[in-house]
Scaffold this motif. Sequence first.
Motif, PDB file in Angstrom:
ATOM      1  N   HIS A   1      85.383 -40.190 -29.422  1.00 16.31           N
ATOM      2  CA  HIS A   1      85.737 -38.790 -29.159  1.00 16.31           C
ATOM      3  C   HIS A   1      86.553 -38.195 -30.306  1.00 16.31           C
ATOM      4  CE1 HIS A   1      84.039 -38.582 -25.171  1.00 16.31           C
ATOM      5  NE2 HIS A   1      84.673 -39.690 -24.823  1.00 16.31           N
TER       6      HIS A   1
ATOM      7  N   ARG B   1      85.493 -34.916 -32.860  1.00 11.85           N
ATOM      8  CA  ARG B   1      86.213 -33.643 -32.845  1.00 11.85           C
ATOM      9  C   ARG B   1      87.311 -33.527 -33.885  1.00 11.85           C
ATOM     10  NH1 ARG B   1      87.700 -32.543 -26.670  1.00 11.85           N
ATOM     11  NH2 ARG B   1      88.362 -30.556 -27.558  1.00 11.85           N
TER      12      ARG B   1
ATOM     13  N   PRO C   1      92.447 -30.677 -33.640  1.00 13.53           N
ATOM     14  CA  PRO C   1      92.169 -29.292 -33.254  1.00 13.53           C
ATOM     15  C   PRO C   1      92.690 -28.321 -34.297  1.00 13.53           C
ATOM     16  CG  PRO C   1      93.961 -30.204 -31.932  1.00 13.53           C
ATOM     17  CD  PRO C   1      93.414 -31.334 -32.740  1.00 13.53           C
TER      18      PRO C   1
ATOM     19  N   VAL D   1      91.125 -23.192 -31.767  1.00  7.72           N
ATOM     20  CA  VAL D   1      91.205 -23.653 -30.384  1.00  7.72           C
ATOM     21  C   VAL D   1      92.384 -22.949 -29.720  1.00  7.72           C
ATOM     22  CG1 VAL D   1      91.523 -25.657 -28.885  1.00  7.72           C
ATOM     23  CG2 VAL D   1      90.232 -25.885 -31.034  1.00  7.72           C
TER      24      VAL D   1
ATOM     25  N   GLN E   1      94.498 -23.410 -27.302  1.00  5.66           N
ATOM     26  CA  GLN E   1      95.761 -24.099 -27.037  1.00  5.66           C
ATOM     27  C   GLN E   1      96.564 -24.339 -28.311  1.00  5.66           C
ATOM     28  OE1 GLN E   1      92.688 -24.929 -25.970  1.00  5.66           O
ATOM     29  NE2 GLN E   1      92.787 -26.407 -24.296  1.00  5.66           N
ATOM     30  N   TRP E   2      95.898 -24.322 -29.472  1.00  4.45           N
ATOM     31  CA  TRP E   2      96.543 -24.613 -30.752  1.00  4.45           C
ATOM     32  C   TRP E   2      96.591 -23.371 -31.641  1.00  4.45           C
ATOM     33  CZ3 TRP E   2      98.957 -29.170 -31.224  1.00  4.45           C
ATOM     34  CH2 TRP E   2      98.615 -30.166 -30.297  1.00  4.45           C
TER      35      TRP E   2
ATOM     36  N   ALA F   1      95.337 -38.821 -18.484  1.00  4.31           N
ATOM     37  CA  ALA F   1      95.148 -38.309 -19.852  1.00  4.31           C
ATOM     38  C   ALA F   1      93.799 -38.796 -20.367  1.00  4.31           C
ATOM     39  CB  ALA F   1      96.270 -38.804 -20.758  1.00  4.31           C
TER      40      ALA F   1
ATOM     41  N   ALA G   1      88.910 -35.082 -23.267  1.00  2.00           N
ATOM     42  CA  ALA G   1      89.376 -33.718 -23.028  1.00  2.00           C
ATOM     43  C   ALA G   1      90.277 -33.185 -24.128  1.00  2.00           C
ATOM     44  CB  ALA G   1      90.106 -33.651 -21.685  1.00  2.00           C
ATOM     45  N   GLU G   2      90.929 -34.061 -24.890  1.00  2.00           N
ATOM     46  CA  GLU G   2      91.922 -33.615 -25.866  1.00  2.00           C
ATOM     47  C   GLU G   2      91.926 -34.581 -27.056  1.00  2.00           C
ATOM     48  OE1 GLU G   2      94.290 -32.290 -28.249  1.00  2.00           O
ATOM     49  OE2 GLU G   2      94.152 -31.017 -26.470  1.00  2.00           O
ATOM     50  N   PRO G   3      91.643 -34.093 -28.274  1.00  2.00           N
ATOM     51  CA  PRO G   3      91.574 -34.982 -29.445  1.00  2.00           C
ATOM     52  C   PRO G   3      92.842 -35.779 -29.707  1.00  2.00           C
ATOM     53  CG  PRO G   3      90.624 -32.837 -29.962  1.00  2.00           C
ATOM     54  CD  PRO G   3      91.247 -32.713 -28.602  1.00  2.00           C
ATOM     55  N   LEU G   4      94.022 -35.189 -29.480  1.00  2.00           N
ATOM     56  CA  LEU G   4      95.249 -35.931 -29.743  1.00  2.00           C
ATOM     57  C   LEU G   4      95.475 -37.035 -28.705  1.00  2.00           C
ATOM     58  CD1 LEU G   4      97.746 -33.244 -31.062  1.00  2.00           C
ATOM     59  CD2 LEU G   4      96.122 -34.692 -32.301  1.00  2.00           C
ATOM     60  N   THR G   5      94.956 -36.842 -27.505  1.00  2.00           N
ATOM     61  CA  THR G   5      94.965 -37.933 -26.530  1.00  2.00           C
ATOM     62  C   THR G   5      94.054 -39.062 -27.001  1.00  2.00           C
ATOM     63  OG1 THR G   5      95.428 -36.438 -24.689  1.00  2.00           O
ATOM     64  CG2 THR G   5      94.468 -38.564 -24.133  1.00  2.00           C
TER      65      THR G   5
END
Length: 203
Positions: free
Chosen positions: A41, A45, A48, A52, A54-55, A129, A133-137
């Motif tokens: 994942h 991606r 972000p 995006v 959120q960012w 988490a 759903a989230e690249p940093l996760t």
Amino acid sequence: MTAAVPTGAAGFLARYEGLKDHLPGARKAWLNALRADAAVHFAARGFPTRRVEQWKYTDLGPVAQAHFAEPLTMVEGVLALPVANAPHRAIFVDGRFRADLSTLEGLPYRALGLAQNLNDAEPHLGAVAKPEAEPLTALNTMLFEDGLFIDIPEGVDGGLLELVSIAVDPGRPFAFHPRHLFRLGAGASLTLIETATGRGQCL
């Protein structure tokens, strides 16, 4: 044809490939699968961008381009700790739990280093988490080395806990990826203070 890796992701993915057989839990099939899925994942991606929503107000470009190195071996010995903000503290140095510096005695719940308690964490790690759903996760999941595992029984007031992260400057950019897992039973509570301190260019 192989898809191009997003800018900034290649270095972290190469680091994962070099470290994956040495990360905590490397002999656990379920954790290897979780990390490998996260790497897929993150490769798809990357970091972000401000496009995006959120960012929108946070530019991660400098992070993506900083060429962070992995943390050095665990720092031993006496460290200058910040002033305590709570009677109980969990201390992390370069992302690794330091039981010898922490003050967790007398808590009405379990507070443990995650790397040493992965079997207990298996049913819960990655349940909330989601790397997809989230690249940093995803980045955190594939490279975490340690963290705090808290398990508070139903109805228990956990009181006040300070989580302290100390970065020791090795003289070059460096990164660590702590993964904290908190599980509270129905009606349980906890007040958490997070303190981060250190010098240098650190993620």
